[in-house]
Design an enzyme around this catalytic site. Sequence first.
Site, short mmCIF file in Angstrom:
data_model
loop_
_atom_site.label_atom_id
_atom_site.label_comp_id
_atom_site.label_asym_id
_atom_site.label_seq_id
_atom_site.Cartn_x
_atom_site.Cartn_y
_atom_site.Cartn_z
N GLU A 91 46.98 -19.99 -33.93
CA GLU A 91 45.95 -20.17 -35.42
C GLU A 91 47.71 -20.42 -35.99
O GLU A 91 48.14 -20.27 -37.20
CB GLU A 91 45.95 -19.06 -36.13
CG GLU A 91 46.41 -18.15 -36.21
CD GLU A 91 45.61 -16.99 -37.26
OE1 GLU A 91 44.79 -16.90 -37.05
OE2 GLU A 91 46.18 -16.42 -38.58
N CYS A 123 41.98 -15.00 -34.17
CA CYS A 123 41.91 -14.22 -33.35
C CYS A 123 41.38 -15.05 -31.77
O CYS A 123 41.45 -14.35 -30.33
CB CYS A 123 42.22 -12.38 -33.35
SG CYS A 123 43.89 -12.58 -34.62
N THR A 164 51.40 -5.53 -37.99
CA THR A 164 51.15 -6.27 -36.58
C THR A 164 50.97 -7.49 -36.43
O THR A 164 51.30 -7.72 -35.34
CB THR A 164 49.42 -5.62 -36.56
OG1 THR A 164 48.92 -5.99 -37.73
CG2 THR A 164 49.41 -4.00 -36.90
N ARG A 211 37.66 -4.90 -47.81
CA ARG A 211 36.90 -4.34 -46.82
C ARG A 211 36.25 -5.36 -46.30
O ARG A 211 34.57 -4.09 -45.18
CB ARG A 211 35.76 -2.77 -48.09
CG ARG A 211 36.48 -2.11 -48.84
CD ARG A 211 35.71 -0.82 -48.61
NE ARG A 211 35.77 0.45 -47.70
CZ ARG A 211 36.17 0.97 -47.52
NH1 ARG A 211 38.12 0.86 -48.48
NH2 ARG A 211 36.81 1.26 -46.17
N THR A 213 37.44 -6.08 -43.00
CA THR A 213 37.89 -6.54 -41.80
C THR A 213 37.05 -5.71 -40.54
O THR A 213 37.44 -5.87 -39.94
CB THR A 213 39.26 -6.15 -42.19
OG1 THR A 213 39.53 -7.12 -43.21
CG2 THR A 213 39.84 -6.29 -40.81
N HIS A 246 40.05 -7.08 -28.36
CA HIS A 246 40.17 -8.17 -28.95
C HIS A 246 41.49 -6.70 -30.11
O HIS A 246 40.85 -5.26 -30.12
CB HIS A 246 39.83 -8.71 -30.29
CG HIS A 246 40.99 -8.57 -31.34
ND1 HIS A 246 42.29 -10.04 -30.91
CD2 HIS A 246 41.29 -8.66 -32.27
CE1 HIS A 246 42.58 -9.40 -31.87
NE2 HIS A 246 42.48 -9.30 -33.23
N LYS A 251 44.15 1.54 -33.72
CA LYS A 251 43.01 2.17 -33.68
C LYS A 251 41.41 1.80 -33.30
O LYS A 251 40.76 1.94 -33.07
CB LYS A 251 43.27 2.65 -35.03
CG LYS A 251 41.76 3.77 -35.45
CD LYS A 251 42.12 4.54 -36.91
CE LYS A 251 41.32 3.23 -37.84
NZ LYS A 251 42.15 4.17 -39.74
N ASN A 278 49.62 -6.95 -33.11
CA ASN A 278 48.82 -8.05 -32.29
C ASN A 278 48.92 -9.68 -32.61
O ASN A 278 50.07 -10.37 -33.20
CB ASN A 278 47.74 -7.64 -34.17
CG ASN A 278 46.51 -9.13 -33.92
OD1 ASN A 278 46.51 -10.26 -32.43
ND2 ASN A 278 45.99 -9.10 -34.83
N SER A 308 38.30 -14.00 -36.38
CA SER A 308 38.01 -14.04 -37.66
C SER A 308 37.25 -14.63 -38.34
O SER A 308 37.50 -16.19 -37.71
CB SER A 308 38.63 -13.15 -38.78
OG SER A 308 40.07 -12.30 -38.44
#
Lengths: 358, 132
Positions: A91, A123, A164, A211, A213, A246, A251, A278, A308
Amino acid sequence: MAEKEKGSLLLKTIRPVGIVGYGAYIPQYRLPAAEIARVWGQSEKAVPIKEKAVPGLDEDTITIGIEAARNALARADIDPELIRAVWTGSESHPYAVKPSSTIIAEAIGTSPHIQAADLEFACKAGTEAMVMAIGLVGSGMGDFALALGVDTAQGKPGDALEYTAAAGGAAFVIGPAEIALVEIISTYSYVTDTPDFWRRAYQRYPEHGQRFTGEPAYFKHMHTAAQTMMDESGTSAQDYTYAVFHQPNSKFPRSAAKKLGFTDEQIKTGLLSPVIGNTYAGASPVGLTAILDEAQPGDRILMVSYGSGAGSDALDLRVTDRIAERRHAAPTTAEYIARRIEIDYATYTRYRGILQTR
Amino acid sequence: MEIPRHWRLQKQRYGLVGEICPHCSAKIFPARDVCPECGGEAKEPFRFSGKGSIYSYTVMNNAPVGFERGLPYTIALVKLDEGPTVTAQLTDLGANKVEIGMPVQMVTRRIKEDGDERGMLIYGYKFRPVMG
């Protein structure tokens, strides 16, 4: 083929296909997350990773792709003129219009008689390129195809993703299973229209929020792709020596792994986001290269990307006897990670072109 | 705008592609179609390994137009393992102190933009300290 006739969701090739060569590249500059937290007055303890890889002034998706591709070709030990396709997922292609893939192809010395195109799926564009290459070779259209996942990701200054958004990439020469280092057992993909993250045309930085993600985006697609792959294959987490997911932070992949029944031991080799960030389209592909640097013949690997927008590609892989003789033909991913130069935020703004000089 | 010139040179610049003389086997860079060693016609392409060592170097604190962004940078004469000497920028030096005789390897990097941010991107060879 028999499974397909029964309505299996797995994608399987007519002709056995594998990864004939693999290569990674990670720029040497590192920006610690604590340094970003210091600049924006946030807690250094709550940062999502330790540090991220930053491209130098003369690096971009094309140069990262070229070095990763050269490493993959060195391990494949094939004449680059045998390659029939070059597909680059990213991207952060340096041109809005003009393919990165033709420049990479010319630099590594393929013939002009090839397919070439750039792919975009946040990604997961890198694994999408891999599945396309698997399809091309698996159908017999050609013997070799080069798939890349590379990014120099854009993080808006002050945004959560600035911690990231990193740079790096991996390349894979896909070819006949007989000479492969890794056999591709099957692939499976799961995509939906999910508005978790996007970048509009002419915009410099992506948007995300409300929210979206976590649960409806990353976890839903990762989990569905991995679980469907295992259900359709009749496997469970215990059947895999390694898994790579990925990794937008430290976390998320750990939580996804745990829910799917994978242990820390299975995912630790491919989990690089704590120390390189990332790398977007490069994330799970670079993780796979780290696994291949140490995997043994017979080891089974589950790879699941996430992009995404949104979707996940799952790849079921098995390491072959040829890995030991070819892996030393190029630098390991750990060697690139060890080549580390810490920079401060001011240097980062210069290297990333954030600093306005006119 | 120098698009035709960049396009003509891109094969040699991206991949260090020169020529090999079919008469005396000399490796030639850049390509010149006549062997500088024996004077014979030499048009056979040859891809150099990219391995070499520093013959000499200097640090640039003032750059020609288009190269200002990377200042200061080191430019070197690199003696390629196959024979020829090329002039190129060094990159990824980090804490490495540049020394005559230091082994280096070719990498393909962004050299400059042709004009402003609307111009084409120029890629080409640079050299860095050998990894590992």
